[in-house]
Design an enzyme around this catalytic site. Structure first.
Site, PDB file in Angstrom:
ATOM      1  N   GLU A  69       0.889  -1.170   0.000  1.00 45.68           N
ATOM      2  CA  GLU A  69       0.000   0.000   0.000  1.00 45.68           C
ATOM      3  C   GLU A  69       0.918   1.209   0.000  1.00 45.68           C
ATOM      4  O   GLU A  69       1.610   1.456   0.989  1.00 45.68           O
ATOM      5  CB  GLU A  69      -0.879   0.031   1.254  1.00 45.68           C
ATOM      6  N   GLU A 121       3.432  13.917  -3.916  1.00 39.64           N
ATOM      7  CA  GLU A 121       2.763  13.690  -2.630  1.00 39.64           C
ATOM      8  C   GLU A 121       3.487  14.479  -1.548  1.00 39.64           C
ATOM      9  O   GLU A 121       4.687  14.327  -1.363  1.00 39.64           O
ATOM     10  CB  GLU A 121       2.791  12.198  -2.279  1.00 39.64           C
TER      11      GLU A 121
HETATM   12  P1  NAD Z   1       8.245   5.157   4.658  1.00 40.34           P
HETATM   13  O1  NAD Z   1       8.235   4.407   3.378  1.00 40.34           O
HETATM   14  O2  NAD Z   1       9.283   6.184   4.873  1.00 40.34           O
HETATM   15  O3  NAD Z   1       8.412   4.152   5.874  1.00 40.34           O
HETATM   16  C1  NAD Z   1       7.523   3.087   6.082  1.00 40.34           C
HETATM   17  C2  NAD Z   1       8.232   1.977   6.816  1.00 40.34           C
HETATM   18  O4  NAD Z   1       9.250   1.431   5.985  1.00 40.34           O
HETATM   19  C3  NAD Z   1       8.936   2.435   8.094  1.00 40.34           C
HETATM   20  O5  NAD Z   1       8.757   1.429   9.069  1.00 40.34           O
HETATM   21  C4  NAD Z   1      10.395   2.518   7.669  1.00 40.34           C
HETATM   22  O6  NAD Z   1      11.308   2.334   8.726  1.00 40.34           O
HETATM   23  C5  NAD Z   1      10.467   1.370   6.689  1.00 40.34           C
HETATM   24  N1  NAD Z   1      11.552   1.462   5.700  1.00 40.34           N
HETATM   25  C6  NAD Z   1      12.082   2.579   5.152  1.00 40.34           C
HETATM   26  N2  NAD Z   1      13.061   2.233   4.254  1.00 40.34           N
HETATM   27  C7  NAD Z   1      13.116   0.883   4.237  1.00 40.34           C
HETATM   28  C8  NAD Z   1      13.909  -0.070   3.534  1.00 40.34           C
HETATM   29  N3  NAD Z   1      14.825   0.314   2.644  1.00 40.34           N
HETATM   30  N4  NAD Z   1      13.703  -1.381   3.767  1.00 40.34           N
HETATM   31  C9  NAD Z   1      12.761  -1.790   4.646  1.00 40.34           C
HETATM   32  N5  NAD Z   1      12.000  -0.937   5.364  1.00 40.34           N
HETATM   33  C10 NAD Z   1      12.158   0.386   5.159  1.00 40.34           C
HETATM   34  O7  NAD Z   1       6.781   5.756   4.830  1.00 40.34           O
HETATM   35  P2  NAD Z   1       6.250   6.691   6.008  1.00 40.34           P
HETATM   36  O8  NAD Z   1       6.906   8.018   5.828  1.00 40.34           O
HETATM   37  O9  NAD Z   1       6.382   5.997   7.311  1.00 40.34           O
HETATM   38  O10 NAD Z   1       4.685   6.793   5.672  1.00 40.34           O
HETATM   39  C11 NAD Z   1       4.152   7.740   4.831  1.00 40.34           C
HETATM   40  C12 NAD Z   1       3.937   7.164   3.439  1.00 40.34           C
HETATM   41  O11 NAD Z   1       3.114   6.008   3.521  1.00 40.34           O
HETATM   42  C13 NAD Z   1       3.212   8.081   2.488  1.00 40.34           C
HETATM   43  O12 NAD Z   1       3.804   7.999   1.217  1.00 40.34           O
HETATM   44  C14 NAD Z   1       1.805   7.512   2.425  1.00 40.34           C
HETATM   45  O13 NAD Z   1       1.088   7.786   1.251  1.00 40.34           O
HETATM   46  C15 NAD Z   1       2.080   6.061   2.557  1.00 40.34           C
HETATM   47  N6  NAD Z   1       0.892   5.352   3.052  1.00 40.34           N
HETATM   48  C16 NAD Z   1       0.170   4.595   2.179  1.00 40.34           C
HETATM   49  C17 NAD Z   1      -0.975   3.932   2.619  1.00 40.34           C
HETATM   50  C18 NAD Z   1      -1.824   3.112   1.698  1.00 40.34           C
HETATM   51  O14 NAD Z   1      -2.665   2.383   2.192  1.00 40.34           O
HETATM   52  N7  NAD Z   1      -1.641   3.184   0.391  1.00 40.34           N
HETATM   53  C19 NAD Z   1      -1.362   4.050   3.954  1.00 40.34           C
HETATM   54  C20 NAD Z   1      -0.604   4.839   4.809  1.00 40.34           C
HETATM   55  C21 NAD Z   1       0.532   5.479   4.337  1.00 40.34           C
END
Ligand code: NAD
Ligand code: 6OH
Length: 494
Positions: free
Chosen positions: A262, A398
């Site tokens: 997602e 975004e």
């Molecule tokens: P992010 O991608 O920065 O982080 C999400 C998770 O991934 C965190 O736990 C982070 O530590 C981990 N992560 C980061 N890099 C990684 C890697 N290389 N390998 C493995 N894990 C890694 O996202 P965020 O800033 O926490 O959340 C905001 C984003 O999430 C926005 O883009 C939003 O649109 C998206 N989002 C999407 C949905 C959906 O249902 N489509 C829902 C909620 C949030």
């Protein structure tokens, strides 16, 4: 406006094999509260040692009592998880409020109840969904019976964002457990609270050790990356940014690891002149500003049919300016801070870009004046722009903040083209009283979810996910079972 009360410093440990453990490396990092930047805890950073231990525990649990339970027994336990979250409701509300800084009322009425509900929903879904079977003709006339069996996929890595931590984590953990898998959760580094509390809940209700594990840490070169690269993880389910999704696919490519993603969005609201104007404004206030704009399904682009454009911009401005930032505990608070100072810098950089690119700033565009300790929090103003071309960065990228650009449109064809002119495809809202038009437009916008005359109205049995760069796969109801189980065919010659 009151200050947020000081809380005792907390220590967030990993939850592995039913026990709370410190990192072997003793590495920790700080957790600060978004509303006032106060230090509220230290988080242990998991590295490959902790991921190895969690994967071993999760693998062993598949072979233990958990693997031998019937669907009935598992479902009964998941109901108990939901009931225990509800019994400890205030603790969950406090933990999530401290981690995210969002108003208590929103935690109480939406995010925490939904966290509990996820366990009941998937306990029910898994009990009630049939698998397909076929009578197959054979040359000897006796025939064969084909039927499908669902078995657990195995050890599932669950990587979570910070924007509604319990809701989004349990939306994955609950179906994974309902299908008989075991999980390793990597919560966001910004929001360790409710994933940790859920470990206590799992122990209290008798979920066998090793079924639910939590390893804290960051993404790259930390717990997140080690989890995605581990040889003995069968699938990864992830919610977060699109570029992180790409890194996770690369990490699991050699192992052909299944993924469910997602991802991000740049969602459009399409407001036709025949809409129920007041309802459309109420909805726009929520879809742009709820959770300080940090909702994947939120609206950052609004297209309004020209005859009502000026009236719409004025009405949304009035409502945005009436939002009340403040301490999350205050009943009157209707607007929270961004998750961190770092995210605030990102959002403010877009506020600058919008001005540089020639936007008309209808309202906001800066930092609100907060008093006392709240002045240190990661606040930004609710912000509305008009007048930008579609090529402007705040219209294309975004932002994940409390802001939107509003543009006028003249025809249905034009607004469909504008809505689809993005690499993302998560959600759209359509406001119109013309039912035929609603169906027509809904069929043409290339997104995973379209709401007509509503927003964020969720039925958890429906398919949920994004088109284009907003996701891979669908979760929800039976679609979650497809991802969290291995569907095997048995063919019996009769
Ligand atoms: P992010 O991608 O920065 O982080 C999400 C998770 O991934 C965190 O736990 C982070 O530590 C981990 N992560 C980061 N890099 C990684 C890697 N290389 N390998 C493995 N894990 C890694 O996202 P965020 O800033 O926490 O959340 C905001 C984003 O999430 C926005 O883009 C939003 O649109 C998206 N989002 C999407 C949905 C959906 O249902 N489509 C829902 C909620 C949030
Ligand atoms: C994103 O910020 C919110 C997503 C919500 C859901 O996935 C849901 O099931 O309601």
């Amino acid at each position: 406006m009151t200050n947020t009360p000081q809380a005792p410093l907390r220590e967030f440990k990993h939850f592995i094999n039913g026990e709370f453990l410190a990192s072997r490396s003793q590495k920790t990092f700080e957790k600060r509260r978004p509303s006032d930047n106060a230090l509220i805890g230290t988080i242990h950073e998991g590295m490959s040692d902790e991921i190895d231990a969690a994967v071993q525990a999760a693998r062993a649990a598949l072979e233990g009592p958990w693997g031998r339970m019937t669907i009935e027994e598992r479902s009964t336990l998941l109901y108990k998880v939901a009931d225990e979250i509800t019994r400890r409701f205030d603790e969950f509300v406090a933990a999530e409020m401290a981690d995210t800084g969002q108003p208590k009322t929103m935690m109480e009425h939406a995010f925490i109840p939904r966290g509990a509900a996820n366990f009941k929903i998937f306990a029910d879904v898994v009990k009630n969904v049939a698998t397909e079977s076929f009578q197959t003709p054979t040359p000897d006339g006796a025939g064969a019976l084909n039927y499908a069996i669902r078995s657990p996929k195995g050890v599932i890595g669950v990587i979570c964002p910070w924007n509604s931590p319990l809701l989004l984590m349990t939306w994955k953990v609950a179906p994974a457990l309902a299908c008989g898998n075991t999980v390793i959760v990597k919560p966001s580094e910004e929001t360790p609270g409710t994933a940790t509390l859920l470990g206590e809940v799992m122990n209290a209700v008798g979920i066998p050790k090793g079924v639910y594990n939590v390893v804290h840490g960051f993404g790259p070169n930390s717990a997140g990356e080690f989890l995605t690269k581990h040889d003995d993880v069968d699938a990864i389910t992830f919610t977060g940014e699109t570029k992180t999704g790409a890194a996770i696919i690369k990490a699991g490519a050699d192992a052909i690891r299944d993924v469910s993603f997602e991802l991000g969005g740049k969602n459009a609201g399409l407001i036709f002149a025949d809409c129920d104007f007041d309802a459309a404004i109420d909805s726009a206030v929520r879809s742009v500003f709820l959770n300080c704009g940090q909702v994947c399904l939120g609206t950052e682009r609004l297209y309004v049919e020209r005859p009502i454009f000026d009236r719409f911009v004025t009405a949304l401005k009035t409502r945005a300016e009436a939002l009340k930032p403040g301490s999350p505990e205050d009943k009157g608070t209707t607007f929270g801070p961004l998750i961190s100072q770092e995210h605030r810098n990102k959002v403010l950089s877009y506020y600058q870009k919008a001005k540089a690119e020639g936007a008309t700033v209808v309202t906001g565009g800066g930092v609100p004046v907060m008093t006392d300790t709240l002045a240190q929090g990661s606040w930004v103003e609710p912000t509305i722009w008009t007048g930008l071309p579609e090529s402007a960065s705040v219209v294309r990228e975004e932002i994940f903040g409390p802001c939107c650009h509003i543009a006028p449109f003249d025809t249905e064809e034009e607004v469909i083209r504008l809505a689809n002119d993005t690499p993302y495809g998560l959600s759209t809202t359509i406001w119109t009283r013309d039912l035929s038009r609603a169906h027509r437009v809904a069929a043409k916008v290339n997104v995973g979810i379209t709401w007509v005359n509503s927003w964020f109205l969720r039925d958890l049995r429906t398919p949920f996910g994004g088109a284009k760069q907003s996701g891979l796969g669908r979760e929800g109801g039976v679609h979650s079972l497809e991802f969290y189980s291995e569907l095997r065919n048995v063919c019996i010659k009769l």
